[in-house]
Scaffold this motif. Structure first.
Motif, PDB file in Angstrom:
ATOM      1  N   ASN A  33       0.823  -1.202   0.000  1.00 61.49           N
ATOM      2  CA  ASN A  33       0.000   0.000   0.000  1.00 61.49           C
ATOM      3  C   ASN A  33       0.864   1.262   0.000  1.00 61.49           C
ATOM      4  OD1 ASN A  33      -3.181  -0.274   0.461  1.00 61.49           O
ATOM      5  ND2 ASN A  33      -2.178  -2.056   1.356  1.00 61.49           N
ATOM      6  N   THR A  70      -5.455   7.189  -0.527  1.00 55.39           N
ATOM      7  CA  THR A  70      -6.094   6.034   0.099  1.00 55.39           C
ATOM      8  C   THR A  70      -5.069   4.995   0.517  1.00 55.39           C
ATOM      9  OG1 THR A  70      -8.143   6.313  -1.175  1.00 55.39           O
ATOM     10  CG2 THR A  70      -7.750   4.157  -0.222  1.00 55.39           C
ATOM     11  N   TYR A  71      -4.178   4.648  -0.398  1.00 52.15           N
ATOM     12  CA  TYR A  71      -3.232   3.573  -0.100  1.00 52.15           C
ATOM     13  C   TYR A  71      -2.176   3.984   0.923  1.00 52.15           C
ATOM     14  CZ  TYR A  71      -5.549   1.766  -4.201  1.00 52.15           C
ATOM     15  OH  TYR A  71      -6.500   1.358  -5.094  1.00 52.15           O
ATOM     16  N   TYR A  73      -2.762   6.094   3.297  1.00 54.75           N
ATOM     17  CA  TYR A  73      -3.540   6.101   4.542  1.00 54.75           C
ATOM     18  C   TYR A  73      -3.667   4.675   5.087  1.00 54.75           C
ATOM     19  CZ  TYR A  73      -7.109   8.386   7.515  1.00 54.75           C
ATOM     20  OH  TYR A  73      -7.823   8.935   8.560  1.00 54.75           O
ATOM     21  N   ILE A  87     -10.283   6.310   7.444  1.00 51.85           N
ATOM     22  CA  ILE A  87     -10.223   5.797   6.077  1.00 51.85           C
ATOM     23  C   ILE A  87     -11.632   5.616   5.531  1.00 51.85           C
ATOM     24  CG2 ILE A  87      -9.521   3.846   4.625  1.00 51.85           C
ATOM     25  CD1 ILE A  87      -7.252   3.348   6.582  1.00 51.85           C
ATOM     26  N   PHE A  90     -13.018   9.005   4.557  1.00 55.17           N
ATOM     27  CA  PHE A  90     -12.321   9.469   3.356  1.00 55.17           C
ATOM     28  C   PHE A  90     -12.806   8.692   2.139  1.00 55.17           C
ATOM     29  CE2 PHE A  90      -8.625   9.084   0.416  1.00 55.17           C
ATOM     30  CZ  PHE A  90      -8.609  10.414  -0.011  1.00 55.17           C
ATOM     31  N   SER A  91     -13.114   7.408   2.323  1.00 51.89           N
ATOM     32  CA  SER A  91     -13.615   6.595   1.225  1.00 51.89           C
ATOM     33  C   SER A  91     -14.952   7.117   0.715  1.00 51.89           C
ATOM     34  CB  SER A  91     -13.756   5.130   1.662  1.00 51.89           C
ATOM     35  OG  SER A  91     -12.503   4.565   1.964  1.00 51.89           O
ATOM     36  N   VAL A  94     -14.065   9.772  -1.634  1.00 55.13           N
ATOM     37  CA  VAL A  94     -13.551   9.188  -2.873  1.00 55.13           C
ATOM     38  C   VAL A  94     -14.701   8.661  -3.717  1.00 55.13           C
ATOM     39  CG1 VAL A  94     -12.121   7.355  -3.864  1.00 55.13           C
ATOM     40  CG2 VAL A  94     -11.323   8.617  -1.852  1.00 55.13           C
ATOM     41  N   TRP A 125     -15.630   1.896  -3.141  1.00 56.36           N
ATOM     42  CA  TRP A 125     -15.269   2.818  -2.065  1.00 56.36           C
ATOM     43  C   TRP A 125     -16.462   3.106  -1.143  1.00 56.36           C
ATOM     44  CZ3 TRP A 125     -11.379   1.850  -5.128  1.00 56.36           C
ATOM     45  CH2 TRP A 125     -10.084   2.171  -4.706  1.00 56.36           C
ATOM     46  N   ALA A 207      -8.795  -0.700   1.354  1.00 52.63           N
ATOM     47  CA  ALA A 207      -8.573  -0.185   0.019  1.00 52.63           C
ATOM     48  C   ALA A 207      -7.126  -0.161  -0.414  1.00 52.63           C
ATOM     49  CB  ALA A 207      -9.120   1.217  -0.054  1.00 52.63           C
TER      50      ALA A 207
END
Length: 207
Positions: A33, A70-71, A73, A87, A90-91, A94, A125, A207
């Motif tokens: 990630n 994302t990755y 994080y 996360i 945040f998703s 996204v 997501w 994610a």
């Protein structure tokens, strides 16, 4: 979107889906990630610098940051053992942005196939938001299977097609992609129910 970056997004999504299903330890997945997250942050910076003010080129590069952040994080959270709720929320952002990129692909960019791909990512997501942000753990295995099954046709396949000059985007192909993706989500739901009594993974950062 950069085809090179998209190729490795397919790899990290596959690994993270397996992590959700309990087959890959969270700390082990965290390393990939971080690698892919860094790539997906450096690449758009280079593309934007090289764009020379071209609005469409900048638009195309801007979506890469959604994946990069994302990755990164996910990698940091899994290594540090932090709570995943951030996360999840945040998703949600996204997922909303992915819907906007889908609309732009269908209209402004005249790329209906990628419009469908963006919509598939929006669904993924959204599932991350439900599992991590809202704690809907019963969706964890469905989400894991969805990520595994969608990772290659939404990322790796179009990446290789783009790098070899074989990518085509027509309304008919977009409809075919939509049907395939819908079938894969359906298969993920079946597999998720079939394994719903299996032990839960140690971490549900996806994610």
């Amino acid at each position: 979107m950069s085809n090179v970056g998209l190729l490795y997004v397919g790899a990290v999504l596959l690994v993270n889906g397996l992590m959700l299903l309990g087959h890959v330890p969270a700390r082990s997945a965290a390393v990939l990630n971080l690698f892919v997250g860094a790539l997906q942050c450096v690449t758009p910076v280079v593309l934007i610098i090289q764009a020379g003010g071209n609005a469409d080129a900048i638009l195309g590069a801007s979506g890469l940051f959604l994946f990069g952040f994302t990755y990164l994080y996910v990698g940091i959270v899994n290594l540090a053992g932090l709570e995943p709720e951030g996360i999840g929320w945040f998703s949600l952002f996204v997922a909303g942005a992915a819907v906007v990129y889908a609309g732009l692909s269908f209209g402004h960019l005249a790329d209906p196939v990628f419009g469908v791909i963006w919509l598939a990512w929006a669904v993924l997501w959204t599932l991350f938001f439900l599992v991590l942000g809202l704690g809907r753990e019963r969706l964890t295995r469905f989400t894991g299977w969805a990520v595994v099954l969608l990772s290659q046709p939404t990322c790796t396949v179009p990446a290789f097609l783009g790098m070899t000059g074989g990518y085509r985007s027509t309304g008919g192909l977009a409809l075919l992609a939509a049907l395939v993706f819908a079938a894969l989500f359906g298969l993920a739901a079946v597999l998720g129910r079939h394994h719903q009594n299996a032990p839960a993974p140690n971490s549900i950062v996806p994610a």
